[in-house]
Design an enzyme around this catalytic site. Structure first.
Site, PDB file in Angstrom:
ATOM      1  N   ASP A  14       0.808  -1.222   0.000  1.00 40.86           N
ATOM      2  CA  ASP A  14       0.000   0.000   0.000  1.00 40.86           C
ATOM      3  C   ASP A  14       0.841   1.272   0.000  1.00 40.86           C
ATOM      4  O   ASP A  14       0.678   2.144   0.870  1.00 40.86           O
ATOM      5  CB  ASP A  14      -0.934   0.013   1.231  1.00 40.86           C
ATOM      6  CG  ASP A  14      -1.821  -1.217   1.319  1.00 40.86           C
ATOM      7  OD1 ASP A  14      -2.280  -1.683   0.261  1.00 40.86           O
ATOM      8  OD2 ASP A  14      -2.065  -1.699   2.439  1.00 40.86           O
ATOM      9  N   GLU A 174     -11.146   1.022  -3.936  1.00 45.05           N
ATOM     10  CA  GLU A 174     -10.439   1.459  -2.726  1.00 45.05           C
ATOM     11  C   GLU A 174      -9.188   2.244  -3.107  1.00 45.05           C
ATOM     12  O   GLU A 174      -8.944   2.511  -4.288  1.00 45.05           O
ATOM     13  CB  GLU A 174     -10.070   0.232  -1.875  1.00 45.05           C
ATOM     14  CG  GLU A 174      -9.172  -0.749  -2.601  1.00 45.05           C
ATOM     15  CD  GLU A 174      -9.081  -2.106  -1.916  1.00 45.05           C
ATOM     16  OE1 GLU A 174      -9.832  -2.340  -0.965  1.00 45.05           O
ATOM     17  OE2 GLU A 174      -8.265  -2.922  -2.366  1.00 45.05           O
TER      18      GLU A 174
HETATM   19  C1  6LW Z   1      -5.865  -1.874   2.050  1.00 40.59           C
HETATM   20  C2  6LW Z   1      -6.851  -1.920   0.978  1.00 40.59           C
HETATM   21  C3  6LW Z   1      -6.899  -3.359   0.682  1.00 40.59           C
HETATM   22  O1  6LW Z   1      -6.087  -0.872   2.952  1.00 40.59           O
HETATM   23  O2  6LW Z   1      -6.456  -4.077   1.685  1.00 40.59           O
HETATM   24  O3  6LW Z   1      -7.601  -5.189  -0.473  1.00 40.59           O
HETATM   25  C4  6LW Z   1      -6.057  -3.229   2.662  1.00 40.59           C
HETATM   26  N1  6LW Z   1      -7.325  -3.921  -0.329  1.00 40.59           N
HETATM   27  O4  6LW Z   1      -6.558  -1.088  -0.071  1.00 40.59           O
HETATM   28  C5  6LW Z   1      -4.837  -3.784   3.211  1.00 40.59           C
HETATM   29  O5  6LW Z   1      -3.751  -3.656   2.332  1.00 40.59           O
END
Ligand code: 6LW
Length: 504
Positions: A14, A174
Site C-alpha cells: 500500500d 479502494e
Molecule cells: C488496504 C486496501 C486493501 O487498505 O487491503 O484489499 C487493505 N485492499 O486497499 C490492506 O492492504
C-alpha cells in the site's frame, strides 16, 4: 538508468509517495506490527532507505486488539505548507485519522481522528485552502469512494460525506487519491481486490465532487492474466518529478513458484507514467509493471547497504525490527545485558492473537541466510526461546531451545492451520546458533553448538506460509521469540542476528 522491480522488496504494501523539492518520501501499511508505517526517503525514486516510523508510540498506535492483518491499513502521505501529513486507518481501534510532522523523520503528532467511515483515507489540498478527505467506504449511497471537507487542525467534518465515484465495477473500489492536473480533478483508485485481479482505474471531472467520467483506457495498470513474475499490481500513487515527468509507485507481489503462491507479502514497484493524447495517464509499459524498467532522469543516489549482522550493541533497536502488536511490557531489553537483545517470555505463545515476546524482521528475499546466537539455559519446564518463521498465529515454523522434563532440548515445530508436527532433538549446555536458509521453495533449519559441526534439523515448504494458504495481507516475518507458559521465565540472550540476502 535501468532499475529492478520491486524497488522495495518484502512486506511493504500500500505505498503512498510525496515529493518535497528534490526529496521523495514513501510510506506503507503495517497491520498488526509495531512500530507502524515505515517512512522511506529517496532522491532518485529507485534507491530507498528507511528513515523512521510514523507511528512509534502506543498512543498513536494501540494494537492490543488487532487481529492478524488488522491494525493499520493503507496510508497516504502528503506535504502541504511545510507539514507532512500521513492519513491511515486503524481498523482494530479508532478508525480513520491522520498525524502530522514538520520533519519526515518525526516526531509525528498524535492522531487527529476523522468521523468518516471506510478505509484507505487520502487528503487533497485545494488551492483555495479547502481540504478534502476521501475514503473507500460502503456507505448509505453504496460502495465506492466517499469525500467530505475537513478542518485540518481538528479533523472535524465540515460537510456531509458523499459518494463521488463507484469505480468501473471491479470488486473493492479502494485506495483513492485525488489530483488536480491541468485544472481537472483526477480520481485514481484500485479495484478488483488486492489479489490476482488487482488493477488501477481513473476518472476525471471539472469539480472535486464529480460527476467523474471514467477513463476510456481503464484499467490504466494491471498485470492480471499476464505471463510475468509480477502479479496483483495496483494500489498506486502518482508523483511528478523535477523534469515534469510523472511516476507511479504501486503494490504487487512475486509468486515464488508455480502454482502461484507468494510468501514475501506485497512489495513496492515503480513505473513511469505516460499521458495519452486525450489526457489520461497510463502506468508502466502500456499498463504493466516489468521486472526491469528504465528509470527517471534523476541523478542516481544509492544508499550504503546495511550490515548483515546486528550485534545489538546500540542503545535502540534498528528500524528494521518490529514487534507483534504493542510490545508486552518487560518482554525485551537492550540494556539488561549490554550487547545482547534479551527476551523475557510471557504466557502468550505464538499461537495466541496477543503480544508474545517477539522481535522480528521482514523476510524480504527469496534466497537468504539467517542466523542468531542464543544463550538460553531454561530453568522452568516448558519455557522456550528461539527463531520463528511467522506468517500468523496459525502458520509458523519454530526452531527453539526448550526445557522438557528438566532436559534442555531443541524443538522444531511446524504449525500449518490445524496440523502440527514437532521434533525434539538433544542439545548440549551452552549457547547455540540457530540458522535458517531460505530458497524459493523451502526453509531449511540448522543448529550449531560449540566446535561441533552444523546439524541440519529439517525443512518446511515456503508455500505453506504463503498468503494463498495462510491468508491475510502481510508477509513472512523471521523473529526471535520467547514463551514461558507459567508466566515465569529465564532471560533469553540473543548475542547477534544475521540476515544475509543471496543472489538468485
Ligand atoms: C488496504 C486496501 C486493501 O487498505 O487491503 O484489499 C487493505 N485492499 O486497499 C490492506 O492492504
Amino acid at each position: 538508468m535501468k532499475y529492478t522491480n520491486p524497488v522495495i522488496p518484502g512486506f511493504y504494501p500500500d505505498p503512498s509517495i510525496c515529493r518535497v523539492d528534490e526529496d521523495y518520501y514513501l510510506v506503507t501499511s503495517t497491520f498488526e506490527y509495531f512500530p507502524g508505517v515505515p517512512i522511506f526517503h529517496s532522491r532518485d525514486l529507485v534507491h530507498w532507505r528507511q528513515i523512521g516510523h510514523v507511528l512509534s508510540s502506543t498512543e498513536q498506535l494501540p494494537l492490543d486488539n488487532a487481529w492478524s492483518s488488522g491494525g493499520i491499513y493503507a496510508p497516504t502521505l502528503r506535504h502541504h505548507e511545510g507539514w507532512f501529513y500521513m492519513a491511515t486507518t486503524n481498523v482494530s481501534g479508532g478508525g480513520n485519522f491522520y498525524v502530522r510532522s514538520r520533519k519526515a523523520e518525526g516526531p509525528w503528532s498524535n492522531p487527529i481522528y476523522v468521523a468518516q467511515d471506510g478505509i484507505d483515507p487520502s487528503l487533497f489540498f485545494e488551492e483555495d485552502g479547502r481540504v478534502y478527505f476521501q475514503t473507500a467506504c460502503n456507505g448509505d449511497e453504496g460502495e465506492g469512494i466517499y469525500q467530505c471537507e475537513i478542518d485540518l487542525e481538528t479533523g472535524t467534518r465540515l460537510t456531509e460525506s458523499r459518494l463521488i465515484w463507484k469505480g468501473t465495477g471491479g470488486v473493492a473500489p479502494e485506495a483513492p487519491h485525488l489530483y488536480k492536473i491541468n485544472d481537472l480533478y483526477y480520481l485514481m483508485i484500485a479495484e478488483g481486490g488486492t489479489e490476482y485481479g488487482h488493477m488501477e482505474t481513473i476518472a476525471r471531472s471539472t469539480d472535486a465532487y464529480g460527476p467523474f467520467d471514467a477513463c476510456p483506457h481503464n484499467p490504466i495498470l494491471s498485470n492480471r492474466s499476464m505471463k510475468t513474475s509480477i502479479h496483483a499490481t495496483g494500489h498506486a500513487d502518482l508523483v511528478q518529478i523535477q523534469d515534469g515527468s510523472w511516476w507511479a509507485v504501486c503494490l504487487g507481489f512475486r509468486p515464488a513458484a508455480y502454482p502461484m503462491r507468494h510468501h514475501l507479502g506485497r512489495e513496492i514497484f515503480l513505473a513511469p507514467v505516460t499521458w495519452t493524447d486525450d489526457g489520461w495517464p497510463i502506468i508502466g509499459n502500456n499498463g504493466r509493471i516489468e521486472p526491469v524498467m528504465t528509470g527517471p532522469s534523476l541523478p542516481e543516489c544509492p544508499w550504503p547497504s546495511q550490515a548483515t549482522r546486528d550485534h545489538f550493541d546500540e542503545p535502540t533497536l534498528g528500524m528494521n525490527w518490529i514487534f507483534l502488536r504493542n510490545p508486552a511490557p518487560g518482554s525485551w531489553s537492550l540494556n539488561e545485558h549490554p550487547g545482547h537483545l534479551v527476551l523475557h517470555g510471557n504466557s502468550v505463545s505464538l499461537d495466541d492473537r496477543r503480544n508474545p515476546a517477539f522481535v522480528g524482521h521482514r523476510l524480504s528475499h527469496f534466497l537468504c541466510n539467517m542466523a542468531a546466537l542464543l544463550d538460553f539455559e531454561p530453568g522452568i519446564d516448558h519455557e522456550e526461546a528461539g527463531l520463528t518463521v511467522f506468517m500468523n498465529e496459525k502458520y509458523h515454523y519454530d526452531l527453539a531451545v526448550k526445557l522438557i522434563d528438566g532436559q534442555k532440548k531443541i524443538i522444531w515445530r511446524r504449525t500449518v492451520g490445524s496440523l502440527r508436527t514437532e521434533q525434539v532433538i538433544d542439545c548440549d549446555k551452552g549457547p547455540v546458533v540457530l540458522k535458517m536458509h531460505a530458497d524459493r521453495e523451502q526453509f531449511t533449519f540448522f543448529i550449531q553448538q560449540g566446535s561441533a559441526e552444523e546439524q541440519r534439523i529439517a525443512s518446511g515448504e515456503t508455500h505453506l506460509l504463503s498468503t494463498e494458504v495462510a491468508g491475510g495481507f502481510t508477509g513472512v516475518i523471521i523473529a526471535m521469540y520467547a514463551h514461558a507458559p507459567s508466566g515465569e521465565s529465564t532471560p533469553a540472550l540473543f548475542d547477534w542476528f544475521d540476515y544475509e540476502p543471496l543472489d538468485e
